[in-house]
Design a protein around this motif. Structure first.
Motif, short mmCIF file in Angstrom:
data_model
loop_
_atom_site.label_atom_id
_atom_site.label_comp_id
_atom_site.label_asym_id
_atom_site.label_seq_id
_atom_site.Cartn_x
_atom_site.Cartn_y
_atom_site.Cartn_z
N GLU A 55 5.87 -0.89 -2.26
CA GLU A 55 4.33 -0.20 -2.73
C GLU A 55 3.73 -0.98 -3.74
OE1 GLU A 55 5.34 3.79 -3.87
OE2 GLU A 55 6.01 4.34 -1.65
N ASN A 59 3.18 -4.82 -0.35
CA ASN A 59 1.96 -4.19 0.26
C ASN A 59 0.76 -3.76 -0.65
OD1 ASN A 59 3.36 -4.16 2.65
ND2 ASN A 59 4.76 -2.52 1.96
N ASN A 60 0.72 -4.40 -1.95
CA ASN A 60 -0.41 -4.15 -2.67
C ASN A 60 -1.32 -5.33 -2.40
OD1 ASN A 60 -2.21 -4.33 -4.88
ND2 ASN A 60 -0.66 -3.64 -6.30
N HIS A 61 -2.57 -4.92 -1.90
CA HIS A 61 -3.71 -5.84 -1.49
C HIS A 61 -4.16 -6.60 -2.89
CE1 HIS A 61 -6.03 -2.79 -4.04
NE2 HIS A 61 -6.85 -3.81 -4.08
N LYS A 62 -4.03 -6.60 -3.76
CA LYS A 62 -3.98 -7.34 -5.07
C LYS A 62 -3.10 -8.68 -4.96
CE LYS A 62 -3.74 -7.53 -9.93
NZ LYS A 62 -3.61 -6.69 -11.38
N TYR A 63 -1.93 -8.50 -4.17
CA TYR A 63 -0.90 -9.58 -4.32
C TYR A 63 -0.80 -10.15 -2.92
CZ TYR A 63 0.23 -7.73 -8.62
OH TYR A 63 0.46 -7.31 -10.14
N ARG A 64 -1.11 -9.35 -1.67
CA ARG A 64 -0.82 -9.61 -0.63
C ARG A 64 -1.26 -11.10 -0.09
NH1 ARG A 64 1.38 -6.64 4.09
NH2 ARG A 64 1.50 -8.26 5.85
N LYS A 65 -2.50 -11.33 -0.38
CA LYS A 65 -2.74 -12.81 0.31
C LYS A 65 -2.04 -13.97 -0.29
CE LYS A 65 -7.02 -15.63 1.07
NZ LYS A 65 -7.26 -15.58 2.48
N GLU A 68 1.54 -13.86 0.95
CA GLU A 68 1.71 -14.54 2.36
C GLU A 68 1.96 -16.00 2.66
OE1 GLU A 68 -1.63 -13.11 4.37
OE2 GLU A 68 -0.80 -11.02 4.98
N TYR A 73 6.68 -11.79 6.25
CA TYR A 73 6.59 -10.42 6.24
C TYR A 73 7.05 -10.30 7.70
CZ TYR A 73 3.89 -9.31 2.28
OH TYR A 73 3.38 -9.18 1.02
#
Length: 109
Positions: A55, A59-65, A68, A73
Motif C-alpha cells: 500500500e 502501489n503508491n503513485h508517488k513511487y510507482r513510476k 517500475e 510487477y
C-alpha cells in the motif's frame, strides 16, 4: 626529541588478504549488482508487513513510476514481484524519510 622508525614484519595467513578500506566498501556495494530479490527478501530487510509495503510503497503513485524501472510487477494476481537488489537498496535508503513518514506513526506491523 628523537624519532626512531621500526619495521616489524607481520605474517598474514594464506587464507587472508589486506585491502584498502575504500576498495572493501566498493566490493560490498557491488555484491548486489545484478542480484534479484523477491518481495519476501525485501520485506525481511524493511521489517514491515506485505500489506503495508504494498500500500505505502509498491502501489503508491508517488513511487510507482520510479519503481517500475527496477521492479517487475506481476502481470496477474498471485504472480511474483522481482526487484533489482542494488537499485532497490538505493531507493529504500534515498527515500527512507519519505517512506517511513508514510507508515502511520512509525507502525511497522
Amino acid at each position: 626529541m628523537q624519532i626512531i622508525e621500526i619495521t616489524v614484519p607481520i605474517q598474514i595467513p594464506d587464507n587472508l588478504i589486506v585491502i584498502e578500506k575504500n576498495l572493501y566498501k566498493q566490493l560490498q556495494e557491488n555484491q548486489e549488482q545484478g542480484e534479484w530479490w523477491t518481495l519476501e527478501d525485501v520485506l525481511k530487510r524493511v521489517k514491515v508487513s506485505r500489506k503495508t509495503f504494498s500500500e505505502k510503497i509498491l502501489n503508491n503513485h508517488k513511487y510507482r513510476k520510479q519503481l517500475e524501472s527496477f521492479v517487475h510487477y506481476p502481470s496477474r494476481k498471485g504472480g511474483k514481484y522481482y526487484f533489482l537488489a542494488s537499485e532497490t537498496k538505493k531507493f529504500l535508503e534515498t527515500n527512507f524519510k519519505s517512506i517511513t513518514n508514510g507508515i502511520s506513526g512509525g507502525n511497522h506491523d
